[in-house]
Design a protein around this motif. Structure first.
Motif, short mmCIF file in Angstrom:
data_model
loop_
_atom_site.label_atom_id
_atom_site.label_comp_id
_atom_site.label_asym_id
_atom_site.label_seq_id
_atom_site.Cartn_x
_atom_site.Cartn_y
_atom_site.Cartn_z
N LEU A 190 0.87 -1.17 0.00
CA LEU A 190 0.00 0.00 0.00
C LEU A 190 0.91 1.22 0.00
O LEU A 190 1.59 1.50 0.99
CB LEU A 190 -0.91 0.01 1.23
N LEU A 191 0.91 1.94 -1.12
CA LEU A 191 1.88 3.02 -1.32
C LEU A 191 1.17 4.31 -1.69
O LEU A 191 0.24 4.30 -2.51
CB LEU A 191 2.86 2.65 -2.44
N PRO A 192 1.58 5.44 -1.12
CA PRO A 192 0.99 6.72 -1.52
C PRO A 192 1.30 7.00 -2.98
O PRO A 192 2.36 6.64 -3.49
CB PRO A 192 1.66 7.73 -0.59
N CYS A 193 0.34 7.63 -3.64
CA CYS A 193 0.48 7.92 -5.07
C CYS A 193 0.36 9.42 -5.28
O CYS A 193 -0.74 9.98 -5.31
CB CYS A 193 -0.60 7.18 -5.86
N GLY A 194 1.49 10.09 -5.37
CA GLY A 194 1.48 11.54 -5.53
C GLY A 194 1.35 12.25 -4.20
O GLY A 194 1.17 11.64 -3.15
N ALA A 195 1.45 13.57 -4.25
CA ALA A 195 1.39 14.37 -3.03
C ALA A 195 -0.02 14.39 -2.47
O ALA A 195 -1.00 14.46 -3.21
CB ALA A 195 1.85 15.80 -3.33
N PRO A 196 -0.16 14.31 -1.14
CA PRO A 196 -1.49 14.38 -0.54
C PRO A 196 -2.07 15.78 -0.66
O PRO A 196 -1.35 16.77 -0.75
CB PRO A 196 -1.22 14.01 0.93
N THR A 197 -3.40 15.84 -0.66
CA THR A 197 -4.09 17.13 -0.60
C THR A 197 -4.34 17.48 0.86
O THR A 197 -3.82 16.83 1.76
CB THR A 197 -5.41 17.07 -1.39
N ALA A 198 -5.16 18.49 1.10
CA ALA A 198 -5.37 18.96 2.47
C ALA A 198 -5.91 17.86 3.37
O ALA A 198 -5.51 17.76 4.54
CB ALA A 198 -6.32 20.15 2.46
N TYR A 199 -6.81 17.01 2.88
CA TYR A 199 -7.39 15.98 3.74
C TYR A 199 -7.58 14.64 3.05
O TYR A 199 -8.28 13.77 3.57
CB TYR A 199 -8.72 16.45 4.35
N ASN A 200 -6.98 14.44 1.90
CA ASN A 200 -7.04 13.14 1.23
C ASN A 200 -5.66 12.75 0.71
O ASN A 200 -4.98 13.56 0.08
CB ASN A 200 -8.04 13.17 0.06
N THR A 201 -5.28 11.51 0.98
CA THR A 201 -4.04 10.97 0.45
C THR A 201 -4.37 9.77 -0.43
O THR A 201 -4.95 8.79 0.06
CB THR A 201 -3.09 10.52 1.57
N PRO A 202 -4.05 9.82 -1.72
CA PRO A 202 -4.33 8.67 -2.59
C PRO A 202 -3.26 7.60 -2.44
O PRO A 202 -2.07 7.91 -2.31
CB PRO A 202 -4.32 9.28 -3.99
N TYR A 203 -3.69 6.35 -2.45
CA TYR A 203 -2.78 5.20 -2.39
C TYR A 203 -3.07 4.27 -3.56
O TYR A 203 -4.19 4.26 -4.11
CB TYR A 203 -2.99 4.40 -1.10
N VAL A 204 -2.08 3.48 -3.91
CA VAL A 204 -2.28 2.38 -4.84
C VAL A 204 -1.91 1.08 -4.13
O VAL A 204 -1.07 1.07 -3.22
CB VAL A 204 -1.44 2.53 -6.13
N ALA A 205 -2.56 0.00 -4.54
CA ALA A 205 -2.26 -1.33 -4.01
C ALA A 205 -1.55 -2.13 -5.10
O ALA A 205 -2.03 -2.21 -6.23
CB ALA A 205 -3.54 -2.04 -3.58
N ILE A 206 -0.41 -2.69 -4.75
CA ILE A 206 0.38 -3.47 -5.70
C ILE A 206 0.63 -4.85 -5.10
O ILE A 206 1.06 -4.98 -3.94
CB ILE A 206 1.72 -2.77 -6.01
N PHE A 207 0.33 -5.88 -5.88
CA PHE A 207 0.47 -7.27 -5.44
C PHE A 207 1.74 -7.85 -6.05
O PHE A 207 1.93 -7.82 -7.27
CB PHE A 207 -0.76 -8.06 -5.88
N ALA A 208 2.62 -8.36 -5.19
CA ALA A 208 3.89 -8.93 -5.65
C ALA A 208 3.95 -10.40 -5.24
O ALA A 208 3.66 -10.75 -4.09
CB ALA A 208 5.07 -8.17 -5.05
N THR A 209 4.33 -11.25 -6.17
CA THR A 209 4.43 -12.68 -5.90
C THR A 209 5.86 -13.05 -5.56
O THR A 209 6.80 -12.27 -5.73
CB THR A 209 3.96 -13.49 -7.13
N ALA A 210 6.02 -14.27 -5.06
CA ALA A 210 7.34 -14.71 -4.60
C ALA A 210 8.35 -14.80 -5.73
O ALA A 210 9.56 -14.73 -5.49
CB ALA A 210 7.21 -16.07 -3.91
N ASP A 211 7.87 -14.93 -6.98
CA ASP A 211 8.80 -15.04 -8.11
C ASP A 211 9.23 -13.68 -8.65
O ASP A 211 9.88 -13.59 -9.70
CB ASP A 211 8.18 -15.87 -9.23
#
Length: 363
Positions: A251-272
């Motif tokens: 779960l990683l922030p995506c871009g600079a946050p605004t005054a009261y909202n921070t956007p995140y992206v979810a990235i799924f990584a496998t063992a390989d």
């Protein structure tokens, strides 16, 4: 409708669920206990806090505990008062002095105390109480007392703030339960004989440079995710959550946050070493859509859930709240609530209208 639109709609439909998971569900917002509030960060660090204002002066007391088995509780005192360097902060419970700390000494030792990753201090001047016996004695007194008296050395006369302690025990018991410490030797309120174990947690991600190359590539290629100051990134509670089959959810922030909202992206990584971005379902008047952003993301490691809360105002009395549950390959939307009226009325999330699952009409 284009082929791409068909695919997005179909993907969104797959990410919906009307079946309630078997596990107990976290509340939309954490509970409160008298004047005390509680919460946890995405890493599994938890805290209880109480805020008291007396005229122009306020004091915030926080008891923080990281997820590691051997993590001792930390106490942080913050105030907006301008303190005299030669003065002393005195802490008493029910009229009995627990400890007193010269301001100059407290300021000097602050750099030696490391805050748990994900901890975000409030404004004002904050002090970590010395770790070890001083913190243990203070927490112990707060658990059994009724009133904590904080005496602050200010320019004219000492400022005295009375902090009610009703709710302290319940707040710390909630932390014990949330971190699965109840019945272990590390519990603060409900100790037992079981050995201490790491609490359910995710690994803090303090810099994009520490990400695996495949995850960094997905994150960097998405929108304007990498357009963020490294210092801000480090403060936004980004995590790598271990999943089954040695896979990991980021779960990683995506871009600079605004005054009261921070956007995140979810990235799924496998063992390989492969990685892909995850999409989540959102409801609209026309049906479900797939979204690549989660606002103000909160991770619940025991239930493997992500909550998102897009705030329509700084007060947070309007907006959209979502609950997504991990299925092993995707997130499904199990609950959504919204409030469209931004009128300054403090309405808790528990009172918002549920928009998914849809409520059948009585007509």
């Amino acid at each position: 409708m284009t082929l791409k639109s068909h695919r997005l709609f179909f993907a969104a439909a797959l990410l919906l669920s009307t079946a309630a998971p078997l596990q107990a569900q976290p509340f939309r917002t954490p509970p409160t206990f008298d004047r005390w509030s509680v919460n946890c960060g995405n890493s599994g660090m938890c805290y209880g806090s109480v805020f008291v204002r007396d005229q122009a002066t306020w004091v915030d007391i926080r008891i923080i505990r990281d997820w590691r088995a051997d993590a001792a509780p930390l106490v942080r005192l913050t105030t907006n008062s301008v303190l005299t360097a030669e003065g002393t902060i005195s802490l008493s419970v029910d009229g009995n002095e627990v400890d007193a700390f010269p301001v100059a000494q407290l300021r000097e030792i602050q750099s030696t105390i490391v805050a748990p990753p994900g901890f975000r201090p409030v404004g004002g001047e904050g002090f970590w109480i010395p770790v070890g016996p001083a913190t243990e004695a203070l927490v112990g007194a707060m658990l059994t007392g009724d009133v904590l008296t904080v005496e602050l050395p200010t320019e004219t006369n000492p400022t005295i703030i009375k902090v009610p302690l009703q709710g302290t025990r319940s707040a710390l018991k909630w932390i014990d339960q949330r971190q699965l410490r109840s019945g272990t030797v590390s519990a603060l309120v409900t100790p037992g004989d079981e050995p201490a174990q790491d609490a359910p947690h995710a690994v803090p991600v303090l810099s994009p440079e520490t990400l695996p190359p495949s995850v960094l590539s997905v994150w960097d290629a998405n929108r304007f995710c990498s357009d963020i100051d490294p210092a801000i990134f480090a403060s936004l509670d980004a995590v790598a959550a271990p999943l089954e089959d040695k896979s990991t959810l980021y779960l990683l922030p995506c871009g600079a946050p605004t005054a009261y909202n921070t956007p995140y992206v979810a990235i799924f990584a496998t063992a390989d070493g492969k990685a892909r971005q995850m999409y989540v379902a959102r409801m609209t008047e026309d049906g479900p859509i797939a979204s690549d952003l989660i606002y103000n993301a909160k991770w619940f490691p025991v239930q493997k859930q992500v909550h998102g809360f897009f705030k329509g105002s700084g007060l947070g009395e309007c907006g959209i709240w979502d609950r997504w549950v991990w299925t092993g390959s995707n997130f499904v939307l199990t609950e959504e609530a919204s409030r469209q009226t931004c009128d300054g009325t403090d309405v808790p999330l528990s009172g918002w209208t549920t928009t998914w699952p849809a409520v059948a009409s009585k007509d």
